[in-house]
Design a protein around this motif. Sequence first.
Motif, PDB file in Angstrom:
ATOM      1  N   TYR A 156      49.102  79.369  -2.860  1.00  0.00           N
ATOM      2  CA  TYR A 156      49.680  80.845  -2.992  1.00  0.00           C
ATOM      3  C   TYR A 156      49.906  81.262  -4.293  1.00  0.00           C
ATOM      4  CZ  TYR A 156      52.204  85.102  -2.157  1.00  0.00           C
ATOM      5  OH  TYR A 156      52.552  86.514  -2.253  1.00  0.00           O
ATOM      6  N   LEU A 157      50.953  80.495  -5.093  1.00  0.00           N
ATOM      7  CA  LEU A 157      51.469  80.452  -6.369  1.00  0.00           C
ATOM      8  C   LEU A 157      50.441  80.029  -7.650  1.00  0.00           C
ATOM      9  CD1 LEU A 157      54.939  79.086  -5.860  1.00  0.00           C
ATOM     10  CD2 LEU A 157      54.127  81.572  -5.898  1.00  0.00           C
ATOM     11  N   GLY A 158      49.164  79.223  -7.277  1.00  0.00           N
ATOM     12  CA  GLY A 158      48.176  78.939  -8.332  1.00  0.00           C
ATOM     13  C   GLY A 158      48.472  77.664  -9.083  1.00  0.00           C
ATOM     14  N   ASN A 159      49.745  77.351  -9.048  1.00  0.00           N
ATOM     15  CA  ASN A 159      49.921  75.937  -9.872  1.00  0.00           C
ATOM     16  C   ASN A 159      51.151  75.110  -9.559  1.00  0.00           C
ATOM     17  OD1 ASN A 159      52.633  76.544 -11.241  1.00  0.00           O
ATOM     18  ND2 ASN A 159      51.917  78.258 -11.463  1.00  0.00           N
ATOM     19  N   ILE A 213      60.261  81.227   5.776  1.00  0.00           N
ATOM     20  CA  ILE A 213      61.082  80.919   4.606  1.00  0.00           C
ATOM     21  C   ILE A 213      60.309  80.557   3.346  1.00  0.00           C
ATOM     22  CG2 ILE A 213      62.925  79.191   3.535  1.00  0.00           C
ATOM     23  CD1 ILE A 213      64.067  78.827   6.570  1.00  0.00           C
ATOM     24  N   THR A 214      59.227  79.782   3.500  1.00  0.00           N
ATOM     25  CA  THR A 214      58.437  79.550   2.505  1.00  0.00           C
ATOM     26  C   THR A 214      57.665  80.808   1.774  1.00  0.00           C
ATOM     27  OG1 THR A 214      57.781  77.353   3.632  1.00  0.00           O
ATOM     28  CG2 THR A 214      56.334  77.880   1.936  1.00  0.00           C
ATOM     29  N   TYR A 215      57.285  81.634   2.853  1.00  0.00           N
ATOM     30  CA  TYR A 215      56.585  82.884   2.458  1.00  0.00           C
ATOM     31  C   TYR A 215      57.389  83.800   1.760  1.00  0.00           C
ATOM     32  CZ  TYR A 215      54.835  87.540   2.951  1.00  0.00           C
ATOM     33  OH  TYR A 215      54.390  88.921   2.705  1.00  0.00           O
ATOM     34  N   ASN A 216      58.640  83.797   2.203  1.00  0.00           N
ATOM     35  CA  ASN A 216      59.663  84.530   1.404  1.00  0.00           C
ATOM     36  C   ASN A 216      59.956  84.064   0.162  1.00  0.00           C
ATOM     37  OD1 ASN A 216      59.993  86.583   3.223  1.00  0.00           O
ATOM     38  ND2 ASN A 216      61.649  85.328   4.398  1.00  0.00           N
ATOM     39  N   GLU A 217      60.116  82.752   0.058  1.00  0.00           N
ATOM     40  CA  GLU A 217      60.460  82.004  -1.311  1.00  0.00           C
ATOM     41  C   GLU A 217      58.954  82.051  -2.212  1.00  0.00           C
ATOM     42  OE1 GLU A 217      63.166  80.780  -2.724  1.00  0.00           O
ATOM     43  OE2 GLU A 217      63.975  81.744  -0.983  1.00  0.00           O
ATOM     44  N   CYS A 218      57.817  82.092  -1.780  1.00  0.00           N
ATOM     45  CA  CYS A 218      56.658  82.171  -2.642  1.00  0.00           C
ATOM     46  C   CYS A 218      56.616  83.565  -2.954  1.00  0.00           C
ATOM     47  CB  CYS A 218      55.503  82.000  -1.796  1.00  0.00           C
ATOM     48  SG  CYS A 218      55.210  80.212  -1.704  1.00  0.00           S
ATOM     49  N   ILE A 219      57.035  84.565  -2.366  1.00  0.00           N
ATOM     50  CA  ILE A 219      56.836  86.008  -2.625  1.00  0.00           C
ATOM     51  C   ILE A 219      58.094  86.268  -3.927  1.00  0.00           C
ATOM     52  CG2 ILE A 219      57.652  88.295  -1.994  1.00  0.00           C
ATOM     53  CD1 ILE A 219      54.942  87.675  -0.869  1.00  0.00           C
ATOM     54  N   THR A 220      59.058  85.494  -3.706  1.00  0.00           N
ATOM     55  CA  THR A 220      60.091  85.870  -4.685  1.00  0.00           C
ATOM     56  C   THR A 220      59.664  85.079  -6.107  1.00  0.00           C
ATOM     57  OG1 THR A 220      61.932  85.738  -2.994  1.00  0.00           O
ATOM     58  CG2 THR A 220      62.756  84.966  -5.373  1.00  0.00           C
ATOM     59  N   HIS A 245      40.338  85.380  -5.605  1.00  0.00           N
ATOM     60  CA  HIS A 245      39.742  86.864  -5.208  1.00  0.00           C
ATOM     61  C   HIS A 245      40.122  87.767  -4.183  1.00  0.00           C
ATOM     62  CE1 HIS A 245      36.303  85.587  -8.124  1.00  0.00           C
ATOM     63  NE2 HIS A 245      36.592  84.456  -7.611  1.00  0.00           N
ATOM     64  N   VAL A 246      41.406  87.320  -3.531  1.00  0.00           N
ATOM     65  CA  VAL A 246      41.993  88.242  -2.841  1.00  0.00           C
ATOM     66  C   VAL A 246      43.331  88.591  -3.227  1.00  0.00           C
ATOM     67  CG1 VAL A 246      40.534  87.476  -0.792  1.00  0.00           C
ATOM     68  CG2 VAL A 246      42.721  86.403  -1.353  1.00  0.00           C
ATOM     69  N   ASN A 247      43.807  89.711  -2.866  1.00  0.00           N
ATOM     70  CA  ASN A 247      45.225  90.330  -2.965  1.00  0.00           C
ATOM     71  C   ASN A 247      46.149  89.207  -2.415  1.00  0.00           C
ATOM     72  OD1 ASN A 247      46.350  91.240  -0.647  1.00  0.00           O
ATOM     73  ND2 ASN A 247      44.801  92.856  -0.733  1.00  0.00           N
ATOM     74  N   PRO A 248      47.411  89.340  -2.873  1.00  0.00           N
ATOM     75  CA  PRO A 248      48.396  88.405  -2.607  1.00  0.00           C
ATOM     76  C   PRO A 248      48.764  88.246  -1.028  1.00  0.00           C
ATOM     77  CG  PRO A 248      49.285  89.228  -4.473  1.00  0.00           C
ATOM     78  CD  PRO A 248      47.848  90.129  -4.134  1.00  0.00           C
ATOM     79  N   ILE A 249      48.708  89.492  -0.441  1.00  0.00           N
ATOM     80  CA  ILE A 249      48.876  89.621   1.144  1.00  0.00           C
ATOM     81  C   ILE A 249      47.741  88.784   1.861  1.00  0.00           C
ATOM     82  CG2 ILE A 249      49.280  91.126   3.066  1.00  0.00           C
ATOM     83  CD1 ILE A 249      50.798  92.828   1.236  1.00  0.00           C
ATOM     84  N   ASP A 250      46.684  89.173   1.627  1.00  0.00           N
ATOM     85  CA  ASP A 250      45.533  88.703   2.191  1.00  0.00           C
ATOM     86  C   ASP A 250      45.287  87.163   1.911  1.00  0.00           C
ATOM     87  OD1 ASP A 250      44.918  91.141   3.016  1.00  0.00           O
ATOM     88  OD2 ASP A 250      43.029  91.369   1.784  1.00  0.00           O
ATOM     89  N   ARG A 251      45.786  86.487   0.662  1.00  0.00           N
ATOM     90  CA  ARG A 251      45.841  85.366   0.402  1.00  0.00           C
ATOM     91  C   ARG A 251      46.648  84.434   1.213  1.00  0.00           C
ATOM     92  NH1 ARG A 251      47.924  85.181  -5.079  1.00  0.00           N
ATOM     93  NH2 ARG A 251      45.767  86.048  -5.785  1.00  0.00           N
ATOM     94  N   GLU A 252      48.044  85.308   1.435  1.00  0.00           N
ATOM     95  CA  GLU A 252      48.941  84.522   2.139  1.00  0.00           C
ATOM     96  C   GLU A 252      48.512  84.407   3.510  1.00  0.00           C
ATOM     97  OE1 GLU A 252      52.356  82.379   2.792  1.00  0.00           O
ATOM     98  OE2 GLU A 252      51.437  82.964   1.013  1.00  0.00           O
ATOM     99  N   ILE A 253      47.880  85.320   4.093  1.00  0.00           N
ATOM    100  CA  ILE A 253      47.426  85.250   5.729  1.00  0.00           C
ATOM    101  C   ILE A 253      46.312  84.093   5.644  1.00  0.00           C
ATOM    102  CG2 ILE A 253      46.008  86.473   7.324  1.00  0.00           C
ATOM    103  CD1 ILE A 253      47.021  89.042   6.364  1.00  0.00           C
TER     104      ILE A 253
END
Length: 196
Positions: A54-57, A92-99, A142-150
Amino acid sequence: MNKPQPLSQRYDPRQLTDEELVERAHDELFHVTRAYEELMRRYQRTLFNVCARYLGNDRDADDVCQEVMLKVLYGLKNFEGKSKFKTWLYSITYNECITQYRKERRKRRLLDALSLDPIEEASEEKAPKVEEKGGLDRWLVHVNPIDREILVLRFVAELEFQEIADIMHMGLSATKMRYKRALDRLREKFSGVSET
């Protein structure tokens, strides 16, 4: 002679289900962490993979994983079991990644405003990693962050669509639709590229 251990402490955490471990953690934390440690051991690798993709690194992923593990440690006492532990953990992971993602985006904007070169600073971690890993990572950029998370929650965490919808606070049909559209866009974009 040694005193026998109380029954509550005589168990092999590896033999218990997630639900049983959560129940034990309710009773044991913060004096005994065996149940918590086993839960984290079970999900640690997948948790890191979800964050890294999700974060790329890896550096940010490691930071987020540490934060998630702390939140789980302190939150287990209040976890009511209305959803599966796995769903709660990835929420929790999703929320922390978004932050973290937003934090990094703000940092890049600040560096741009100060006329520094954020690409040079970030390239050390981002560019080589995506190229080296290949596979899913080369598609996810190549996808936006929401689609990437899905896609990450579906393919890496192996969650059901309803669990993903719950984590992302979306309807089930909206989640499935975004998933299908993201896959269709990727197939269209990479139709000439052979899959690995």
